[in-house]
Write a protein that holds these residues in place. Sequence first.
Motif, PDB file in Angstrom:
ATOM      1  N   ASN A   1      24.908  -9.051   1.538  1.00  0.00           N
ATOM      2  CA  ASN A   1      24.421  -8.161   2.584  1.00  0.00           C
ATOM      3  C   ASN A   1      24.762  -8.689   3.966  1.00  0.00           C
ATOM      4  O   ASN A   1      25.003  -7.925   4.892  1.00  0.00           O
ATOM      5  CB  ASN A   1      22.907  -7.966   2.461  1.00  0.00           C
ATOM      6  CG  ASN A   1      22.559  -7.177   1.214  1.00  0.00           C
ATOM      7  OD1 ASN A   1      23.382  -6.424   0.705  1.00  0.00           O
ATOM      8  ND2 ASN A   1      21.337  -7.353   0.718  1.00  0.00           N
TER       9      ASN A   1
ATOM     10  N   PRO B   1      27.607  -3.612  10.252  1.00  0.00           N
ATOM     11  CA  PRO B   1      27.414  -2.175  10.477  1.00  0.00           C
ATOM     12  C   PRO B   1      28.622  -1.545  11.150  1.00  0.00           C
ATOM     13  O   PRO B   1      29.230  -2.129  12.042  1.00  0.00           O
ATOM     14  CB  PRO B   1      26.169  -2.119  11.364  1.00  0.00           C
ATOM     15  CG  PRO B   1      26.103  -3.461  12.007  1.00  0.00           C
ATOM     16  CD  PRO B   1      26.668  -4.429  11.020  1.00  0.00           C
TER      17      PRO B   1
ATOM     18  N   HIS C   1      28.668   4.186   3.051  1.00  0.00           N
ATOM     19  CA  HIS C   1      27.200   4.093   3.147  1.00  0.00           C
ATOM     20  C   HIS C   1      26.716   2.968   2.251  1.00  0.00           C
ATOM     21  O   HIS C   1      27.084   2.886   1.076  1.00  0.00           O
ATOM     22  CB  HIS C   1      26.571   5.421   2.720  1.00  0.00           C
ATOM     23  CG  HIS C   1      25.079   5.365   2.619  1.00  0.00           C
ATOM     24  ND1 HIS C   1      24.268   4.978   3.658  1.00  0.00           N
ATOM     25  CD2 HIS C   1      24.247   5.639   1.567  1.00  0.00           C
ATOM     26  CE1 HIS C   1      23.002   5.028   3.274  1.00  0.00           C
ATOM     27  NE2 HIS C   1      22.970   5.418   2.013  1.00  0.00           N
ATOM     28  N   THR C   2      25.882   2.089   2.790  1.00  0.00           N
ATOM     29  CA  THR C   2      25.384   0.935   2.052  1.00  0.00           C
ATOM     30  C   THR C   2      23.868   1.028   1.971  1.00  0.00           C
ATOM     31  O   THR C   2      23.152   0.597   2.883  1.00  0.00           O
ATOM     32  CB  THR C   2      25.804  -0.369   2.751  1.00  0.00           C
ATOM     33  OG1 THR C   2      25.446  -0.276   4.146  1.00  0.00           O
ATOM     34  CG2 THR C   2      27.300  -0.583   2.628  1.00  0.00           C
ATOM     35  N   PRO C   3      23.344   1.600   0.894  1.00  0.00           N
ATOM     36  CA  PRO C   3      21.887   1.716   0.776  1.00  0.00           C
ATOM     37  C   PRO C   3      21.177   0.391   0.617  1.00  0.00           C
ATOM     38  O   PRO C   3      19.971   0.308   0.832  1.00  0.00           O
ATOM     39  CB  PRO C   3      21.715   2.592  -0.465  1.00  0.00           C
ATOM     40  CG  PRO C   3      22.969   2.431  -1.244  1.00  0.00           C
ATOM     41  CD  PRO C   3      24.058   2.200  -0.243  1.00  0.00           C
ATOM     42  N   SER C   4      21.908  -0.673   0.247  1.00  0.00           N
ATOM     43  CA  SER C   4      21.267  -1.977   0.129  1.00  0.00           C
ATOM     44  C   SER C   4      20.845  -2.531   1.480  1.00  0.00           C
ATOM     45  O   SER C   4      19.929  -3.352   1.559  1.00  0.00           O
ATOM     46  CB  SER C   4      22.218  -2.961  -0.566  1.00  0.00           C
ATOM     47  OG  SER C   4      23.426  -3.089   0.168  1.00  0.00           O
ATOM     48  N   VAL C   5      21.517  -2.093   2.541  1.00  0.00           N
ATOM     49  CA  VAL C   5      21.162  -2.549   3.885  1.00  0.00           C
ATOM     50  C   VAL C   5      20.009  -1.715   4.426  1.00  0.00           C
ATOM     51  O   VAL C   5      18.980  -2.223   4.851  1.00  0.00           O
ATOM     52  CB  VAL C   5      22.394  -2.482   4.818  1.00  0.00           C
ATOM     53  CG1 VAL C   5      22.019  -2.913   6.229  1.00  0.00           C
ATOM     54  CG2 VAL C   5      23.513  -3.363   4.268  1.00  0.00           C
ATOM     55  N   SER C   6      20.180  -0.407   4.418  1.00  0.00           N
ATOM     56  CA  SER C   6      19.116   0.519   4.824  1.00  0.00           C
ATOM     57  C   SER C   6      19.466   1.889   4.266  1.00  0.00           C
ATOM     58  O   SER C   6      20.567   2.116   3.756  1.00  0.00           O
ATOM     59  CB  SER C   6      18.956   0.563   6.352  1.00  0.00           C
ATOM     60  OG  SER C   6      20.087   1.163   6.939  1.00  0.00           O
ATOM     61  N   SER C   7      18.527   2.784   4.386  1.00  0.00           N
ATOM     62  CA  SER C   7      18.716   4.109   3.800  1.00  0.00           C
ATOM     63  C   SER C   7      19.726   4.955   4.561  1.00  0.00           C
ATOM     64  O   SER C   7      20.179   5.978   4.044  1.00  0.00           O
ATOM     65  CB  SER C   7      17.376   4.853   3.764  1.00  0.00           C
ATOM     66  OG  SER C   7      16.846   4.976   5.065  1.00  0.00           O
ATOM     67  N   SER C   8      20.096   4.564   5.767  1.00  0.00           N
ATOM     68  CA  SER C   8      21.039   5.358   6.558  1.00  0.00           C
ATOM     69  C   SER C   8      22.153   4.509   7.153  1.00  0.00           C
ATOM     70  O   SER C   8      22.762   4.923   8.143  1.00  0.00           O
ATOM     71  CB  SER C   8      20.294   6.090   7.680  1.00  0.00           C
ATOM     72  OG  SER C   8      19.658   5.162   8.544  1.00  0.00           O
ATOM     73  N   ALA C   9      22.403   3.338   6.582  1.00  0.00           N
ATOM     74  CA  ALA C   9      23.386   2.421   7.166  1.00  0.00           C
ATOM     75  C   ALA C   9      24.789   2.770   6.709  1.00  0.00           C
ATOM     76  O   ALA C   9      25.022   3.145   5.561  1.00  0.00           O
ATOM     77  CB  ALA C   9      23.063   0.977   6.782  1.00  0.00           C
TER      78      ALA C   9
ATOM     79  N   SER D   1      28.442   0.808   6.768  1.00  0.00           N
ATOM     80  CA  SER D   1      28.957  -0.540   6.971  1.00  0.00           C
ATOM     81  C   SER D   1      30.448  -0.587   6.668  1.00  0.00           C
ATOM     82  O   SER D   1      30.982   0.260   5.938  1.00  0.00           O
ATOM     83  CB  SER D   1      28.218  -1.548   6.081  1.00  0.00           C
ATOM     84  OG  SER D   1      26.827  -1.494   6.301  1.00  0.00           O
TER      85      SER D   1
END
Length: 515
Positions: free
Chosen positions: A96, A101, A286-294, A296
């Motif tokens: 992560n 971002p 989109h990387t849901p592991s970082v946040s729901s709307s990130a 990266s």
Amino acid sequence: MATPSVDITALTDDQRQALEQFAAVTDQPIESAVPLLQRCQWNVQVAVSRFFDGEPPDPVTEGPGAASVPPPRQTSRRQETLIDGASSFARSSSQNSDLEPAPRVVPQPESQVSQQAPVLLSLVLVPFNILYTAFSKVFGFLGHLFPFLPRLLARMTTRSASAANRRNTSGRRPLNPRDTAARFIREFEEEYGPNELPFQEMSYAQSYDKAKKELRFLLVVLLSPEHDDTASFVRETLLSPEVVQFLKNPQHNILLWGGNVQDAEAYQISAALKCTKLPFSGLIAHTPSVSSSAMSVVRRIPGPMAPDSYLSKLRTAISQNSEALDRVRAQRAEQQATRNLREEQNSAYERSLAQDRERTRQRREAEEARRRAEQEAKEKEEAKEREAQKLKKWKRWRAQFIAPEPSADVKGSVRISLRMPSGERVVRKFAPDAAIEDLYAFVECYDLLQGGDLSISEKAEEPSGFKHEYKFILVSPIPRQEYDVESGGFVKDRIGPSGNLIVERTELDDDEDEE
């Protein structure tokens, strides 16, 4: 000396949560976990790192008096599990942390770009700013007094600006982001020929939003015509058949956006994506592991590269992030299905509610119509009753003026035979000067005259506001001839010395109409 017990109720909610997380990772008792967390300021990550890396004994809690206490015994199997968990936790944290971002870059016009001067330079320029402000106010006052001065200054400024524009002809003309993307695609085709690369003819921000909304990969390709490796990279790698087919394949869910770093938008994107070498390719997802709307940057591919290596890097990055995107797609599909089901239920409920309202309205209207009909029938009955009472009163009044039947010695009397509507035959004589209206009045008041319901002693009065109408007509059967009351005249003149008449009703009652 035994370790004193810890009062968990004295801890705050954040401290209890940190204690639970630390105990879940290290499987340590509360008596030994609380002091370590207190020394680490209740930071779980620092406490876990110190626990696995090992820290020197605390001089207060782990001094000579505490050396006799043996450490908690742990089995080799549990130790291996903790190490594996810590390593997996470290790997996920490092993975992560490697993801940076991807910013959503919206190009700003060059005319609006302003750079803040250093603080020392700003302090030096303070007197000049004060002088400039004062000069502007004085010049504004002079321009108000002498209107030709602003026009003269504007004309001079226009000439100098046009001369500067004529001198600066080497730069590219700035366009809006959509036109800039179209110009890049057109110049790319002019330079390298027609191709099937699916470049997005929209701005970077629009492509970014589209990839984020549709959960697709955004491949950003930044080129520079002045770079030596650009032509070879485009012809050998980017336009190779396998790369073109890979980017066109809809199963890979790739959006391709390209830009020339000589344009303002592409230059700002290169700075935002930390481009170190051209040509540059960056894969954004989109990387849901970082946040729901990130969003990266999951892969950077700087510099020229062979087609096989280029495709290998893209496939690796896509395969590493496809599973997470598939989970998000499944969640969104489930949410959409739930939303559709809820909308259908709401729609069905609204329809049922509308039907109930319609039935209630119809029932209310039917009840109102029934009540109105009953009211009208009641009013009609009351009016009919009032009409009957007035007619009865009129009959009593009119019967007072009906002359009695003349005696046998009266010459010229008229003998009339009447057949009543009830079928009764009535024979009566009338005086020679009796009017036809007297004959009608006799028929109308026959029931009172026959029944003896008249009281001569009581004089009846004519009802006020009542206009009587005869609802029958006298007719001679053979030949048929009608003797209406409106024509007037005397009985002897119109009928003769004798006559056989039939009383025909012109208006029937409601009961008779229904029958």
